[in-house]
Design a protein around this motif. Structure first.
Motif, PDB file in Angstrom:
ATOM      1  N   PRO A 144       0.807  -1.228   0.000  1.00  0.00           N
ATOM      2  CA  PRO A 144       0.000   0.000   0.000  1.00  0.00           C
ATOM      3  C   PRO A 144       0.838   1.275   0.000  1.00  0.00           C
ATOM      4  O   PRO A 144       0.396   2.311  -0.514  1.00  0.00           O
ATOM      5  CB  PRO A 144      -0.820  -0.119   1.290  1.00  0.00           C
ATOM      6  N   ILE A 173      -5.968  -7.032  -6.657  1.00  0.00           N
ATOM      7  CA  ILE A 173      -6.758  -7.220  -5.438  1.00  0.00           C
ATOM      8  C   ILE A 173      -6.486  -6.103  -4.440  1.00  0.00           C
ATOM      9  O   ILE A 173      -7.408  -5.576  -3.801  1.00  0.00           O
ATOM     10  CB  ILE A 173      -6.457  -8.595  -4.807  1.00  0.00           C
ATOM     11  N   GLU A 174      -5.217  -5.718  -4.301  1.00  0.00           N
ATOM     12  CA  GLU A 174      -4.874  -4.639  -3.367  1.00  0.00           C
ATOM     13  C   GLU A 174      -5.522  -3.328  -3.800  1.00  0.00           C
ATOM     14  O   GLU A 174      -6.062  -2.585  -2.967  1.00  0.00           O
ATOM     15  CB  GLU A 174      -3.359  -4.474  -3.286  1.00  0.00           C
ATOM     16  N   GLN A 176      -8.227  -2.976  -5.604  1.00  0.00           N
ATOM     17  CA  GLN A 176      -9.671  -3.092  -5.388  1.00  0.00           C
ATOM     18  C   GLN A 176     -10.029  -2.842  -3.927  1.00  0.00           C
ATOM     19  O   GLN A 176     -11.056  -2.226  -3.628  1.00  0.00           O
ATOM     20  CB  GLN A 176     -10.163  -4.475  -5.828  1.00  0.00           C
ATOM     21  N   LYS A 177      -9.186  -3.317  -3.015  1.00  0.00           N
ATOM     22  CA  LYS A 177      -9.431  -3.083  -1.588  1.00  0.00           C
ATOM     23  C   LYS A 177      -9.470  -1.590  -1.272  1.00  0.00           C
ATOM     24  O   LYS A 177     -10.162  -1.158  -0.352  1.00  0.00           O
ATOM     25  CB  LYS A 177      -8.338  -3.751  -0.748  1.00  0.00           C
ATOM     26  N   MET A 178      -8.698  -0.816  -2.033  1.00  0.00           N
ATOM     27  CA  MET A 178      -8.653   0.631  -1.828  1.00  0.00           C
ATOM     28  C   MET A 178      -9.834   1.343  -2.476  1.00  0.00           C
ATOM     29  O   MET A 178      -9.970   2.555  -2.344  1.00  0.00           O
ATOM     30  CB  MET A 178      -7.347   1.195  -2.403  1.00  0.00           C
ATOM     31  N   GLY A 179     -10.649   0.596  -3.205  1.00  0.00           N
ATOM     32  CA  GLY A 179     -11.787   1.201  -3.875  1.00  0.00           C
ATOM     33  C   GLY A 179     -11.471   1.755  -5.245  1.00  0.00           C
ATOM     34  O   GLY A 179     -12.241   2.559  -5.791  1.00  0.00           O
TER      35      GLY A 179
END
Length: 213
Positions: A144, A173-174, A176-179
């Motif tokens: 991140p 995936i990372e 996407q986790k952040m939007g």
């Protein structure tokens, strides 16, 4: 305009894996580990997999555990005749030019390699800039911190206005986790890999019309 900034990965994203270049780079990494650092051939696959899962790249793991010179590593692993693998891609140039957003190359590679690839493919005039491993202080996707540094460089304030395009599912995936609206360049479409948006290769971006809204 819904999206204002697009981050493109380089290797395996802005050119197809079928070119053989990404595999050639991987082979150079293996040779660096064997020829320069003395690892046994049979130990290298497990070492690289371990470092990739834990740190995002082999280089980051080697920096942490062996304090290697990253410039030496990058110069060695990218010492390849790129013209034998890549050629100009006028279709991609046209496609990128039609996208109304600001576009950045965001890569775990170094800018020297990026510039060589962009020049040969003929898309060097399509991007606002390059965010390479030096610009992120050697933090690597999917960390991140690497993403945060990229957002700062590109002056991104609202992540919902970003698009992220990459060929590695862990990075997707990372993001996407952040939007972040993320597009997985996957070669073959698979429904169960966790990616919300997939294309087989970069030329299929035109199948995602929301990018032009």
């Amino acid at each position: 305009m819904k999206f204002e900034t697009i981050f493109f990965d380089l290797d395996g994203t802005l050119y197809r894996n079928e070119t053989g270049l990404w595999q050639a780079i991987k082979n150079r990494i293996d040779h660096f580990l064997h020829d320069k650092m003395g690892f046994k051939w049979e130990d290298i696959p497990k070492l690289r997999q371990t470092y990739y899962k834990k740190y995002g790249t082999t280089l980051k793991g080697l920096q942490i555990h062996y304090a290697i010179d990253p410039d030496e590593y990058l110069k060695y692993t990218h010492d390849l005749p790129l013209e034998q693998y890549l050629k100009k891609d006028p279709e991609l140039h046209t496609l990128l030019k039609t996208l109304p957003q600001e576009k950045w190359v965001f890569t775990n590679s170094d800018s020297s390699h990026v510039n060589r690839v962009l020049r040969i493919v003929g898309i060097e005039d399509c991007f606002s800039g390059i965010i390479d491993i030096n610009a992120t202080d050697f933090y690597c996707k999917p960390d991140p911190i690497a993403f945060q540094k990229a957002f700062e460089i590109a002056h991104v304030k609202d992540l919902s206005t970003c698009v992220f395009i990459d060929d590695l599912i862990g990075n997707i995936i990372e993001a996407q986790k952040m939007g972040i609206f993320s597009i997985f360049v996957c070669g073959e479409i698979h429904q169960e890999n966790g990616a919300l948006h997939q294309i087989r290769h970069i030329h299929e971006l035109k199948s995602i019309p929301v990018l032009w809204d």
